[in-house]
Design a protein around this motif. Structure first.
Motif, PDB file in Angstrom:
ATOM      1  N   VAL A 113       0.901  -1.056   0.100  1.00 10.13           N
ATOM      2  CA  VAL A 113      -0.004  -0.013   0.085  1.00 10.13           C
ATOM      3  C   VAL A 113       0.778   1.320  -0.178  1.00 10.13           C
ATOM      4  O   VAL A 113       0.221   2.433  -0.056  1.00 10.13           O
ATOM      5  N   GLY A 114       2.142   1.059   0.051  1.00 15.33           N
ATOM      6  CA  GLY A 114       3.176   2.375   0.107  1.00 15.33           C
ATOM      7  C   GLY A 114       2.824   2.946   1.325  1.00 15.33           C
ATOM      8  O   GLY A 114       2.632   2.524   2.566  1.00 15.33           O
ATOM      9  N   GLN A 115       3.011   4.416   1.624  1.00 17.65           N
ATOM     10  CA  GLN A 115       2.870   5.194   2.917  1.00 17.65           C
ATOM     11  C   GLN A 115       1.569   5.438   3.049  1.00 17.65           C
ATOM     12  O   GLN A 115       1.024   6.277   2.010  1.00 17.65           O
ATOM     13  N   PRO A 134     -16.001  -5.469  10.445  1.00 13.82           N
ATOM     14  CA  PRO A 134     -15.889  -4.535   9.512  1.00 13.82           C
ATOM     15  C   PRO A 134     -14.452  -4.827   8.490  1.00 13.82           C
ATOM     16  O   PRO A 134     -13.657  -5.564   8.590  1.00 13.82           O
ATOM     17  N   ASP A 135     -14.396  -3.925   7.397  1.00 11.56           N
ATOM     18  CA  ASP A 135     -13.256  -3.556   6.435  1.00 11.56           C
ATOM     19  C   ASP A 135     -12.701  -2.465   6.981  1.00 11.56           C
ATOM     20  O   ASP A 135     -13.215  -1.678   7.565  1.00 11.56           O
ATOM     21  N   GLY A 183      -3.267   9.428  -4.790  1.00  7.09           N
ATOM     22  CA  GLY A 183      -4.736   9.931  -4.383  1.00  7.09           C
ATOM     23  C   GLY A 183      -5.612   8.448  -4.012  1.00  7.09           C
ATOM     24  O   GLY A 183      -6.805   8.378  -4.134  1.00  7.09           O
ATOM     25  N   THR A 184      -4.838   7.142  -3.617  1.00 12.71           N
ATOM     26  CA  THR A 184      -5.363   6.164  -3.608  1.00 12.71           C
ATOM     27  C   THR A 184      -5.651   5.733  -2.036  1.00 12.71           C
ATOM     28  O   THR A 184      -5.147   6.109  -1.250  1.00 12.71           O
ATOM     29  N   ILE A 185      -7.174   5.210  -1.797  1.00 14.61           N
ATOM     30  CA  ILE A 185      -7.602   4.545  -0.593  1.00 14.61           C
ATOM     31  C   ILE A 185      -7.592   3.083  -0.918  1.00 14.61           C
ATOM     32  O   ILE A 185      -7.968   2.579  -1.757  1.00 14.61           O
ATOM     33  N   TRP A 186      -7.029   2.325   0.072  1.00 21.40           N
ATOM     34  CA  TRP A 186      -6.910   1.079   0.012  1.00 21.40           C
ATOM     35  C   TRP A 186      -8.061   0.322   1.070  1.00 21.40           C
ATOM     36  O   TRP A 186      -8.210   0.992   2.040  1.00 21.40           O
ATOM     37  N   SER A 196      -7.078  -4.530  -1.291  1.00 19.16           N
ATOM     38  CA  SER A 196      -7.289  -4.195  -2.666  1.00 19.16           C
ATOM     39  C   SER A 196      -7.407  -2.617  -2.708  1.00 19.16           C
ATOM     40  O   SER A 196      -7.427  -2.101  -1.875  1.00 19.16           O
ATOM     41  N   LYS A 197      -7.392  -2.341  -3.899  1.00 22.55           N
ATOM     42  CA  LYS A 197      -7.473  -0.787  -4.265  1.00 22.55           C
ATOM     43  C   LYS A 197      -8.847  -0.498  -4.341  1.00 22.55           C
ATOM     44  O   LYS A 197      -9.685  -1.096  -4.677  1.00 22.55           O
ATOM     45  N   PHE A 198      -9.230   0.510  -3.383  1.00 18.01           N
ATOM     46  CA  PHE A 198     -10.817   1.008  -3.047  1.00 18.01           C
ATOM     47  C   PHE A 198     -10.996   1.945  -3.958  1.00 18.01           C
ATOM     48  O   PHE A 198     -12.354   2.014  -4.854  1.00 18.01           O
ATOM     49  N   ALA A 199     -10.225   3.159  -3.856  1.00 15.61           N
ATOM     50  CA  ALA A 199     -10.800   4.386  -4.687  1.00 15.61           C
ATOM     51  C   ALA A 199      -9.448   5.013  -4.780  1.00 15.61           C
ATOM     52  O   ALA A 199      -8.447   4.844  -4.551  1.00 15.61           O
ATOM     53  N   ASP A 200      -9.565   6.071  -5.930  1.00 20.27           N
ATOM     54  CA  ASP A 200      -8.638   6.751  -6.413  1.00 20.27           C
ATOM     55  C   ASP A 200      -8.828   8.197  -6.770  1.00 20.27           C
ATOM     56  O   ASP A 200      -9.810   8.406  -7.794  1.00 20.27           O
TER      57      ASP A 200
END
Length: 811
Positions: A113-115, A134-135, A183-186, A196-200
């Motif tokens: 996920v990076g930082q 929950p996730d 701009g990524t939310i995991w 997994s990648k959720f939003a960007d």
């Protein structure tokens, strides 16, 4: 890869299910509202789970690596943990400013996920059903620095401080290997641990995301964008559905000059970029730079700028942000540190976490602050237990602890969890403090998160609540808490909080007839001395015993209106509005409805039913459990909802409802036989169909006559297709017969000896037009006879027997 260092953290979900059931037992009155407003979905047990109640998730810089190679080269270590989830259910003894070990956590590493900094748990709803697990969502960050690489002479990546053509973000900065960016939310699955990648937010050039918050009432997220200053609204599919521009929209509402984004972008390919200087990272202007975000009382609260200001904006129907943004207060005037995280407790008190500016370690002056509303509704600072060292920008509410250092599940908001540093030990971790204590708490603890002193970031806690002191209710079918009577008592302590102490009374007709108006009277009271502030979420639904929630109930009028416009004038109703109810005041509304015959599904009259109405805080839901569980009758009045029992009757004329005959079903209010059957002698029987006219035909699935595959109708019977006929013949009734139409030859051809021949004209010696050719006629030759010529002298006179003609007798 995912690493779970302690297999003991993975346990059966059955215990969580049992706790959930015990939570329901604590709130028996809540089942009444649940029984009307939704449907129970069974919680299936899971063999393994990642999170346990009280799970404490902490983000932080993954480090320069365990290997000397990584440390010396300043590469980010891809195996270093960016996210750790700890089980802090037992700290091994009483408090007293002790340093505790957080144990072996579940980890997600930088290679995945990076930082990351911002954290949020969702409601655990999966495929429309609550899972009890929950996730967890984490957002990309630049708060620990922005690291880039170039290429050396051999084409290998080389860390560099200044931007240059061809530069790229260092591996492990933003999760590039998994398709991530600034701009990524995991998403981390709470059942499997899968990442997994959720939003960007694709427009973010590098400053990344300030923080994120989950809105359980509308099942959506809010994310602050440090590049543009906008707050993005994101649905559960990860799609961006709305963006709120604080600088341009909110500031003017407080009489401030609007500030538009300067349009700058992080240019790591430019020498102007300096990885050691955040001023070159293209953050939007401080006046519009949004950091921490949180939800409370139907409003989104957010922190702006380095000299932090706290603002809020309402959340209306459908989860859209309203046009009522306001500045709540300015954090300590002498502070120049951003507020990167916000949390609220069950009384509505606000907790703020400061952090050192981007790229730097936690500043020594960074604090955890607490604010509460006074009698006038203004925010005032409240002392909070001191942390062991400087704050690191994260704050959440956690369970309280008993004297032995174990979770007290009945004290859902018993302690504050804040990230920070411990001065004595030099480590990074989580400070646990008692919020009710002023100054240094006798039970404060510092929980060291591993042996490393790497930078720590945000913190989030999953703490499903139970016990009479709880302000959260059991999870409903939508996964969102539903207010209960004990909750109302707890909320009553919050001065000025929307719908804090509302009480509902509900009365109405004892008998409602199908197809005719039926009325209910709703009385909403604010027993507090302070006026009600902000909107209220209203809900209403009718359920019938043995049927469940009725879906075909029309609302003909609400007098006076609820100041709330549902999308559809039907029950069940759920909408947000109202507010403005004075201290000790009340409002009464008469709701008239019509129950359609189709709503009952053929039930026999009389039918026992109940109507329930709720007036709850706007960040809760009114879609709970249904399915026929009985709710107590009477007007209620002890909490934010009440139910009224009544009887549904079908009038003698049927109320427009037909009577089901044997074998019939009801569809759209009509009684019909199933497909393939018809009504015969008062019951549905298989429909008789006439025989097919063509011999050999059968009926296909849709009832039509057709020849079996491989045959076709020929001369009144199904026959196989005829074989091909030789040239000059044609198929007739399955037989080859001579072709009476010139053998099938085209114009200009003639069928001769079994084949078509082209004819261009009549052959030599023939005259006429093909095909009508005929021989040239023969002409017989005779000697010339002048006497036969017309001009012969013998014919002159023109008469036979003339004096000079033949046969004339000459003397």
């Amino acid at each position: 890869m995912l690493r779970c260092r302690d297999g003991a953290m993975l346990a059966h979900l059955a215990g969580a299910v049992a706790l959930l059931r015990r939570g329901f037992a604590v709130f028996p009155a809540t089942l009444a509202l649940f029984a009307v407003l939704g449907s129970v979905a069974p919680v299936s047990a899971q063999d393994r789970q990642i999170f346990h109640p009280g799970a404490t998730a902490v983000t932080g810089f993954s480090g320069a690596g365990a290997s000397a190679e990584h440390a010396a080269s300043k590469f980010i270590d891809p195996s270093g943990a960016s996210l750790r989830v700890f089980d802090l259910s037992s700290l091994g003894g009483p408090g007293g400013d002790q340093v505790a070990d957080g144990g072996k956590p579940f980890e997600v590493v930088a290679g995945q996920v990076g930082q990351v900094f911002g954290l949020a748990f969702d409601d655990g709803l999966r495929d429309g059903n609550p899972s009890g697990m929950p996730d967890l969502y984490v957002a990309a960050t630049s708060l620990y620095g922005v690291r880039i690489v170039g290429r050396d002479a051999k084409g290998q990546p080389q860390p560099q401080q200044r931007g240059a053509p061809g530069a790229a973000f260092m591996s492990g900065q933003f999760g590039e290997e998994g398709g991530g960016g600034p701009g990524t939310i995991w998403r981390i699955d709470g059942l499997t641990g899968a990442v997994s990648k959720f939003a960007d937010i694709g427009t973010n050039s590098g400053p990344a995301i300030g923080n994120i918050a989950f809105d359980p009432a509308h099942r959506q997220f809010f994310a602050s964008d440090l590049d543009t200053g906008q707050i993005h609204r994101i649905d559960m599919s990860g799609a961006l559905v709305e963006s709120f521009d604080h600088g341009a929209v909110a500031r003017p509402k407080a009489g401030l000059t609007p500030v538009k984004d300067d349009g700058k972008r992080m240019e790591i390919s430019s020498p102007a970029f300096d990885s050691d200087d955040p001023a070159t990272w293209a953050y939007t202007q401080a006046e519009r730079r949004v950091w921490g975000v949180a939800l409370n009382g139907g409003r989104l609260f957010y922190a702006v700028g380095d000299k932090a200001e706290i603002w809020s904006v309402g959340i209306g129907d459908g989860g859209k942000l309203a046009e009522d943004a306001r500045r709540e207060f300015v954090v300590k005037a002498d502070s120049d540190l951003p507020v990167t995280d916000i949390a609220f407790d069950d009384k509505g008190d606000m907790y703020l976490a400061q952090r050192g500016k981007a790229g730097n370690a936690a500043a020594g002056k960074a604090e955890v602050l607490r604010y509460s509303r006074d009698g006038s509704g203004a925010w005032v600072p409240v002392p909070v237990a001191s942390a062991a060292g400087p704050a690191a920008g994260g704050v959440a509410l956690q369970y309280g602890y008993d004297p032995q250092g174990r979770f007290d599940r009945a004290s859902c908001f018993g302690s504050i969890a804040a990230t920070g540093e411990e001065t004595a030990s030099g480590g990074a971790g989580v400070v646990l403090m008692e919020p009710a204590k002023g100054g240094a708490s006798a039970n404060s603890r510092f929980v060291r998160l591993g042996a490393t002193s790497a930078k720590v970031g945000d913190v989030a806690v999953w703490h499903p609540c139970e016990g009479p002191a709880s302000a959260q209710a059991p999870t409903a079918a939508t996964g969102v808490a539903v207010a209960t009577a004990p909750i109302a008592g707890a909320l009553a302590e919050a001065v000025g909080k929307p719908s804090a102490a509302l009480q509902v009374e509900l009365t109405g007709d004892a008998i409602c007839q199908i197809g005719k108006p039926c009325s209910f009277v709703i009385k909403i009271t604010n027993p507090a001395s302070a006026p009600l502030e902000g909107p209220v979420r209203f809900g209403d639904a009718i359920a019938a015993d043995g049927i469940g929630r009725l879906k075909d109930v029309s609302i003909t009028s609400i007098d006076p209106p609820l100041d709330c416009k549902p999308l559809d004038a039907r029950l069940p109703l759920s909408c947000t509005g109202g507010g403005g109810l004075g201290g000790g005041g009340s409002s009464t509304h008469k709701m008239t409805v019509v129950i359609a015959a189709a709503a009952l599904g053929g039930a026999v009259s009389p039918i026992s039913a109940q109507n329930c109405f709720a007036a709850v805080p706007p960040d809760t839901t009114v879609a709970g459990l249904a399915g026929g569980a009985a709710a107590p009758g009477g007007p209620g009045g002890g909490g934010p909802f009440a139910c009224h029992r009544f009887t549904i009757e079908i009038p003698k004329d049927g109320g427009g409802q037909c009577k089901l005959l044997p074998g019939q079903i009801r569809k759209e209010g009509r009684c019909i036989c199933r497909k393939g059957t018809s009504l015969v002698d008062g019951k549905c029987a298989p429909a008789k169909q006439p025989a097919c006219r063509v011999s050999g035909q059968v009926r296909n699935a849709d009832g039509r006559c057709a020849c079996p595959r491989g045959t076709q109708a020929v001369s009144g019977a199904c026959r196989k297709p005829p074989r091909s006929c030789p040239a000059g013949t044609t198929s007739t009734n399955g037989r080859c017969v001579p072709d009476s139409t010139n053998g099938g030859c085209i114009a200009g051809e003639i069928f001769v000896n079994g084949q078509c021949m082209i004819v261009e004209g009549c052959p030599s010696g023939m005259v006429g037009q093909f095909p009508n050719c005929r021989p040239v006629p023969r002409t017989l030759h005779t000697p010339s006879n002048d006497s036969d010529r017309p001009d012969s002298p013998g014919r002159q006179g023109g008469g036979r027997g003339g004096a000079s003609g033949p046969g004339t007798n000459n003397p």
